[in-house]
Design a protein around this motif. Structure first.
Motif, short mmCIF file in Angstrom:
data_model
loop_
_atom_site.label_atom_id
_atom_site.label_comp_id
_atom_site.label_asym_id
_atom_site.label_seq_id
_atom_site.Cartn_x
_atom_site.Cartn_y
_atom_site.Cartn_z
N SER A 205 48.35 3.71 8.70
CA SER A 205 49.47 4.53 9.16
C SER A 205 49.11 6.01 9.16
CB SER A 205 50.71 4.29 8.29
OG SER A 205 51.09 2.94 8.35
N THR A 206 48.32 6.44 8.17
CA THR A 206 47.91 7.85 8.08
C THR A 206 47.04 8.22 9.29
OG1 THR A 206 48.00 7.74 5.69
CG2 THR A 206 46.74 9.55 6.63
N ILE A 207 46.10 7.33 9.65
CA ILE A 207 45.26 7.60 10.83
C ILE A 207 46.11 7.64 12.08
CG2 ILE A 207 43.45 6.59 12.30
CD1 ILE A 207 42.02 5.70 9.75
N GLY A 208 47.07 6.70 12.18
CA GLY A 208 47.98 6.69 13.34
C GLY A 208 48.77 7.98 13.46
N GLY A 209 49.31 8.46 12.32
CA GLY A 209 50.07 9.72 12.31
C GLY A 209 49.19 10.91 12.66
N GLN A 210 47.95 10.92 12.13
CA GLN A 210 47.01 12.01 12.42
C GLN A 210 46.65 12.05 13.90
OE1 GLN A 210 45.68 15.12 11.71
NE2 GLN A 210 45.04 14.33 9.71
N ILE A 211 46.45 10.87 14.52
CA ILE A 211 46.12 10.80 15.96
C ILE A 211 47.29 11.34 16.77
CG2 ILE A 211 45.77 9.19 17.89
CD1 ILE A 211 44.14 7.45 15.89
N MET A 212 48.51 10.98 16.38
CA MET A 212 49.69 11.48 17.10
C MET A 212 49.80 13.00 17.00
SD MET A 212 52.48 8.57 16.23
CE MET A 212 53.82 9.39 17.07
N TYR A 213 49.45 13.55 15.83
CA TYR A 213 49.49 15.00 15.66
C TYR A 213 48.40 15.68 16.50
CZ TYR A 213 48.76 19.57 13.51
OH TYR A 213 48.58 20.91 13.31
N LEU A 214 47.18 15.11 16.47
CA LEU A 214 46.05 15.70 17.20
C LEU A 214 46.25 15.65 18.71
CD1 LEU A 214 43.05 14.26 15.12
CD2 LEU A 214 43.85 16.63 15.14
N THR A 215 46.99 14.63 19.20
CA THR A 215 47.22 14.52 20.65
C THR A 215 48.54 15.16 21.07
OG1 THR A 215 48.12 12.30 20.26
CG2 THR A 215 45.83 12.44 20.98
N GLY A 216 49.22 15.80 20.10
CA GLY A 216 50.44 16.55 20.45
C GLY A 216 51.69 15.70 20.58
N MET A 217 51.70 14.47 20.08
CA MET A 217 52.89 13.62 20.17
C MET A 217 53.86 13.89 19.02
SD MET A 217 52.09 12.33 22.93
CE MET A 217 53.51 11.33 23.27
N VAL A 218 53.36 14.49 17.94
CA VAL A 218 54.22 14.91 16.82
C VAL A 218 53.95 16.39 16.60
CG1 VAL A 218 54.73 14.63 14.36
CG2 VAL A 218 54.17 12.65 15.72
N ASP A 219 55.01 17.20 16.57
CA ASP A 219 54.79 18.64 16.41
C ASP A 219 54.60 19.00 14.93
OD1 ASP A 219 57.35 18.04 15.81
OD2 ASP A 219 58.25 19.80 16.73
N LYS A 220 54.07 20.21 14.74
CA LYS A 220 53.71 20.66 13.39
C LYS A 220 54.96 20.79 12.51
CE LYS A 220 50.56 23.97 11.28
NZ LYS A 220 49.82 25.20 11.44
N ARG A 221 56.06 21.18 13.13
CA ARG A 221 57.31 21.39 12.38
C ARG A 221 57.79 20.08 11.74
NH1 ARG A 221 62.17 24.31 15.43
NH2 ARG A 221 63.68 24.22 13.77
N THR A 222 57.71 19.00 12.51
CA THR A 222 58.13 17.68 12.00
C THR A 222 57.24 17.27 10.84
OG1 THR A 222 58.70 17.14 14.28
CG2 THR A 222 58.69 15.33 12.72
N LEU A 223 55.92 17.48 10.98
CA LEU A 223 55.00 17.11 9.91
C LEU A 223 55.24 17.94 8.64
CD1 LEU A 223 51.48 16.40 11.44
CD2 LEU A 223 53.09 14.80 10.47
N GLU A 224 55.58 19.21 8.82
CA GLU A 224 55.89 20.05 7.66
C GLU A 224 57.12 19.54 6.93
OE1 GLU A 224 56.15 23.93 9.35
OE2 GLU A 224 53.97 24.22 9.39
#
Length: 616
Positions: A205-224
């Motif tokens: 799940s961590t790799i999946g979330g990281q890929i979504m962040y790197l490809t711009g599908m999850v913004d930085k604000r949501t991750l924060e």
């Protein structure tokens, strides 16, 4: 006056009395006492009423005379002067660079340049939409790209939208997954379904979330926000996995239960992430996810002790790799995760050790290590070697993970075949909605389809491919379909959506070739297990053992075996508890592979050879 007026015959209702009181107060300068009031004769009362009526008539006459004298009925009609100078209040200042000041009230439309439009208030929202429509003549491309008047588009386009749209406080603009401009390009990009499998806590799940962040599908604000929430629960390293583990129970325990779904795009392809659970209790969910996948990513932890736990007998690394192969996954990428751990520290020796142990097992399962398997080191938490090459491991010379996915050869799929869509899940949302992967054929809006095995005729109201509404879809796409003509209660996972001209086969009895993988005891006719075939889960009984098959030569025994044991291959007749949809492996491989499970373990894998007709 009150007592006598109220009891008088000349005044009948209460309203008349109140009018008389008002007129009496106005005309009488001094209020009479009670004694005098008692002596007022009836004639004076009537005289007051008459005086009031005559005064009203006099006023009406005066008004009508004034109107006749001053109203000019022959005057010319009023024509507004549109070229007149606009009224500008003194408190409104003219902003430099603009032709006119901004009105506070939506009284007149003013054309403003989009680049420097001010933040609008709620009352000006209507003006903003009218503005974009008026500019249709000057900007035809934008008008065509946004036929609904909404600033649709993918994330990259949303970021480049004008400040005018940012300032608007309309919430409807934000949750619009219907990406209109990307629709023409959607069929060009190949759809690839990637399932992340591996032992519990390997970092899927961590790799999946990281890929979504790197490809711009999850913004930085949501991750924060996730990071803050995870810190409150003393789980700082879990925040990336929360992009895919949306369930509160999953977040609290740190374990994926259901198959998480997300998608990301590269220049060449459109990928759907299927995040399978790693815990052995949820293997049935993992099988459902693997059955939809074209490509599997086996995540293993390089941390000392964790790899050994996952790979030893009973660990999910072995079982998941075998189930992925059974589900029809041809290509496997092995991600050696947690390389940044202090016990590993990007060590080539540890990487090679993991590789040496895995290769013989994968070969035994059925993968070709040279063609089908690709090994790769990475760190899911830091994102090293996922999109950009990691500076810590100069010894790895291959492509990082996302570019490697992009470079894979295309999958051969025929859109001309019969429609086959195994249903994974269903729910109610303004009608009946189903989820599944289109295995073959192509479907379009308003098409008539048949739900098997119940033979329900349904109509396709709308279809969404990864939350983007489209009019048609091809094989390999993960779809959400809204159906008409069937209730949600009448559908079960494992049902198949087919076209009317070519229905899939249904039945209860079939002959299959089975490989016994792990079973302590012997298996005889009458043995019960759980059958997993495509997305269907059904109880099954082995009714007869037909013959044994030699693993090396493929020769069949001439006598019927009385039992089979571990590592043997046999042909058996199986009978399910209820009617299911299935095809022979030869005709349709995706619906002809199956797994037998019992007591939480995978006992056997097999393929359907022949369908046996029911005897009346």
């Amino acid at each position: 006056f009150r007592r006598q007026g109220a009891g008088s015959d000349s005044v009948s209702d209460t309203s008349s009395v109140s009018q008389l009181e008002e007129s009496f107060r106005e005309t009488a300068p001094v209020q009479a006492s009670d004694a005098e009031e008692a002596e007022v004769p009836q004639e004076r009362h009537v005289h007051i009423v008459a005086e009031t009526a005559s005064s009203d008539q006099h006023v009406d006459e005066q008004l009508s005379k004034a109107f006749i004298a001053s109203l000019n009925v022959d005057a010319k009609p009023f024509v507004p002067n549109v070229h007149a100078a606009e009224f500008i209040p003194t408190f409104q200042q003219k902003i430099p660079g603009r032709d006119a000041p901004i009105p506070l009230f939506p009284c007149k439309m003013i054309m403003l340049p989009l680049t420097s439009a001010p933040p609008m208030e709620n009352g000006d929202a209507e003006m903003a939409t009218d503005d974009t429509w008026e500019q249709k003549g000057s900007e035809p491309s934008k008008a065509e790209a946004e036929p609904g008047g909404s600033p649709g588009g993918d994330r990259g386009q949303a970021d480049e939208d004008s400040p005018q749209e940012e300032g608007m406080e309309e919430e409807e603009v934000v949750p619009t997954p219907k990406v209109v401009p990307t629709q023409p390009n959607a069929p060009k990009k190949e759809h690839v379904n990637v399932v992340f499998i591996g032992h519990v806590d390997a970092g899927k799940s961590t790799i999946g979330g990281q890929i979504m962040y790197l490809t711009g599908m999850v913004d930085k604000r949501t991750l924060e926000k996730y990071e803050r929430e995870a810190k409150e629960k003393n789980r700082e390293t879990w925040y990336l996995s929360w992009a895919l583990d949306t369930n509160q129970e999953e977040r609290d325990k740190g374990k994926t239960v259901e198959v998480g779904r997300a998608y990301f795009e590269t220049e060449e392809k459109h990928f759907t992430i299927l995040d399978a659970p790693g815990h052995k209790s949820f293997v049935p969910n993992m099988i459902g996810g693997a059955s939809q996948a074209d490509l599997a990513v086996l995540v293993i932890s390089a941390r000392k002790g964790e790899f050994e736990t996952g790979f030893e007998k009973g660990g999910q690394t072995r079982e998941h790799a075998m189930l992925a192969k059974t589900a029809g996954v041809k290509h496997l990428i092995v991600l050696v995760n947690k390389m940044d751990d202090p016990t590993v520290n990007w060590s080539l020796e540890r990487y090679e050790e993991c590789k040496e142990k895995l290769v013989p097992f994968l070969k035994k399962v059925g993968f070709n290590p040279r063609k089908d398997v690709h090994f790769m080191p990475c760190s899911g938490l830091t994102g090293a070697n996922l999109k950009e090459p990691a500076e810590y491991c100069p010894w790895y010379i291959g492509l990082p993970f996302i570019p490697h996915l992009d470079s894979l050869p295309n999958f051969s799929r025929s859109s001309d075949g019969p429609v086959r869509l195994p249903i994974v899940d269903k729910y109610k949302d303004m009608g009946t909605v189903i989820l599944g992967k289109l295995e073959s054929g192509s479907i379009s809006k308003a098409q008539q389809l048949v739900m098997m095995p119940n033979r329900h005729t349904v109509e396709l109201l709308s279809l969404l491919s990864d939350d983007v509404e489209t009019d048609d879809a091809g094989p390999g796409e993960n779809l959400k379909l809204r159906l008409k003509g069937i209730e949600e209660e009448e559908i079960l996972p494992g049902f198949i959506l087919c076209n009317v001209e070519n229905l899939c086969h249904t039945g209860r009895t079939f002959d299959a070739q089975i490989v016994i993988i792990e079973h302590k005891s012997i298996i005889c006719p009458g043995y019960n297990a759980v059958l997993h075939i495509h997305t269907c889960i059904e109880e099954v009984q082995i009714t007869a053992l037909i013959c044994l098959v030699d693993k090396k030569t493929g020769d069949k025994s001439k006598t019927r075996p009385r039992f089979v044991k571990q590592d043997q291959v046999c042909i058996a007749r199986l009978r399910t508890a209820g009617t299911i949809c299935l095809e022979t492996f030869k005709d349709f491989p995706q619906m002809g592979r199956f797994t037998l499970r019992d007591e939480g373990k995978t006992i056997a894998i097999g393929k359907v050879l022949k369908l046996v007709a029911e005897k009346d």
